[in-house]
Design a protein around this motif. Sequence first.
Motif, PDB file in Angstrom:
ATOM      1  N   ILE A  24       0.889  -1.160   0.000  1.00 36.69           N
ATOM      2  CA  ILE A  24       0.000   0.000   0.000  1.00 36.69           C
ATOM      3  C   ILE A  24       0.928   1.212   0.000  1.00 36.69           C
ATOM      4  O   ILE A  24       1.566   1.528   1.006  1.00 36.69           O
ATOM      5  CB  ILE A  24      -0.926   0.028   1.233  1.00 36.69           C
ATOM      6  N   LYS A  32      -2.610   5.910   3.529  1.00 32.43           N
ATOM      7  CA  LYS A  32      -2.146   4.515   3.534  1.00 32.43           C
ATOM      8  C   LYS A  32      -2.441   3.820   4.871  1.00 32.43           C
ATOM      9  O   LYS A  32      -2.980   2.712   4.900  1.00 32.43           O
ATOM     10  CB  LYS A  32      -0.653   4.475   3.229  1.00 32.43           C
ATOM     11  N   VAL A  36      -5.077   0.602   5.641  1.00 29.11           N
ATOM     12  CA  VAL A  36      -4.679  -0.651   6.297  1.00 29.11           C
ATOM     13  C   VAL A  36      -5.518  -0.875   7.550  1.00 29.11           C
ATOM     14  O   VAL A  36      -5.995  -1.984   7.814  1.00 29.11           O
ATOM     15  CB  VAL A  36      -3.174  -0.641   6.630  1.00 29.11           C
ATOM     16  N   LEU A  89      -0.789  -7.074   3.901  1.00 25.71           N
ATOM     17  CA  LEU A  89      -0.704  -5.677   3.475  1.00 25.71           C
ATOM     18  C   LEU A  89       0.474  -4.973   4.149  1.00 25.71           C
ATOM     19  O   LEU A  89       0.592  -4.987   5.378  1.00 25.71           O
ATOM     20  CB  LEU A  89      -2.002  -4.944   3.822  1.00 25.71           C
ATOM     21  N   GLY A  91       2.113  -1.256   4.328  1.00 25.63           N
ATOM     22  CA  GLY A  91       2.001   0.151   4.008  1.00 25.63           C
ATOM     23  C   GLY A  91       3.357   0.831   4.084  1.00 25.63           C
ATOM     24  O   GLY A  91       4.082   0.686   5.072  1.00 25.63           O
ATOM     25  N   VAL A 113      -1.151  -1.226  -4.354  1.00 22.64           N
ATOM     26  CA  VAL A 113      -2.157  -0.174  -4.481  1.00 22.64           C
ATOM     27  C   VAL A 113      -1.434   1.146  -4.243  1.00 22.64           C
ATOM     28  O   VAL A 113      -0.757   1.304  -3.229  1.00 22.64           O
ATOM     29  CB  VAL A 113      -3.287  -0.336  -3.443  1.00 22.64           C
ATOM     30  N   SER A 179     -12.389  -0.094   0.731  1.00 28.23           N
ATOM     31  CA  SER A 179     -10.980  -0.492   0.700  1.00 28.23           C
ATOM     32  C   SER A 179     -10.842  -1.931   0.213  1.00 28.23           C
ATOM     33  O   SER A 179      -9.928  -2.268  -0.550  1.00 28.23           O
ATOM     34  CB  SER A 179     -10.359  -0.343   2.093  1.00 28.23           C
ATOM     35  N   LEU A 183      -8.816  -3.709  -3.172  1.00 34.35           N
ATOM     36  CA  LEU A 183      -7.971  -4.899  -3.170  1.00 34.35           C
ATOM     37  C   LEU A 183      -8.497  -5.952  -4.149  1.00 34.35           C
ATOM     38  O   LEU A 183      -7.705  -6.631  -4.818  1.00 34.35           O
ATOM     39  CB  LEU A 183      -7.877  -5.475  -1.759  1.00 34.35           C
TER      40      LEU A 183
END
Length: 201
Positions: A24, A32, A36, A89, A91, A113, A179, A183
Amino acid sequence: MDFKGFDRPGAPAAGDTRSVKVMIAGGFGTGKTTMVRSVSDIKPLTTEETLTQASAGVDHLIGVADKTQTTVSLDFGKISLNDTLMLYLFGTPGQERFWFLWNGLFKGALGAVVLVDTRRLASSFRAIEEMERQRVPFVIALNVFPDSRDHPVEEIRDALDVPPHTPVVAFDARDRAASRDVLVTLVRHLKDRSAAALEPR
């Protein structure tokens, strides 16, 4: 929605769960950590620290003057999209002084992303350049802030100079469902790329 086999041909064995590393990324203050936090199935690990006067000449707060905290290492969370696919994930920090961490963070990432604040497009140029340099497939997620202007997606695509095959979607990073949809868009993009790579030439 069936995502089986998106990263390699063939279906997984019964009970097999695939784990995928997703980055991310984005500029300073693009949301970001918020994304998350909103989408993770677990309490996310965050490394936010309070902005101090000492960082005033280093962290540029134009457009995010109300921001009081910043990520200094990484954010981590995870989400199950279905019974066979788990996304981990990661970030990234957004400030330029922490960009040296990016090379290590991107190792093993299947996709990313890139969050964009449409009020400050230039803040995410570096993240897009890094995706292209490291050849990491990515989608653009336009984080809609309360005072964001409503720009057509294709206008933003042109301004960011991203190719037509790269998905560009608008969302609210505070919203879990929105969100998660971002994804899902990324996973679909990865699946499409995988299928295209397997086509006879």
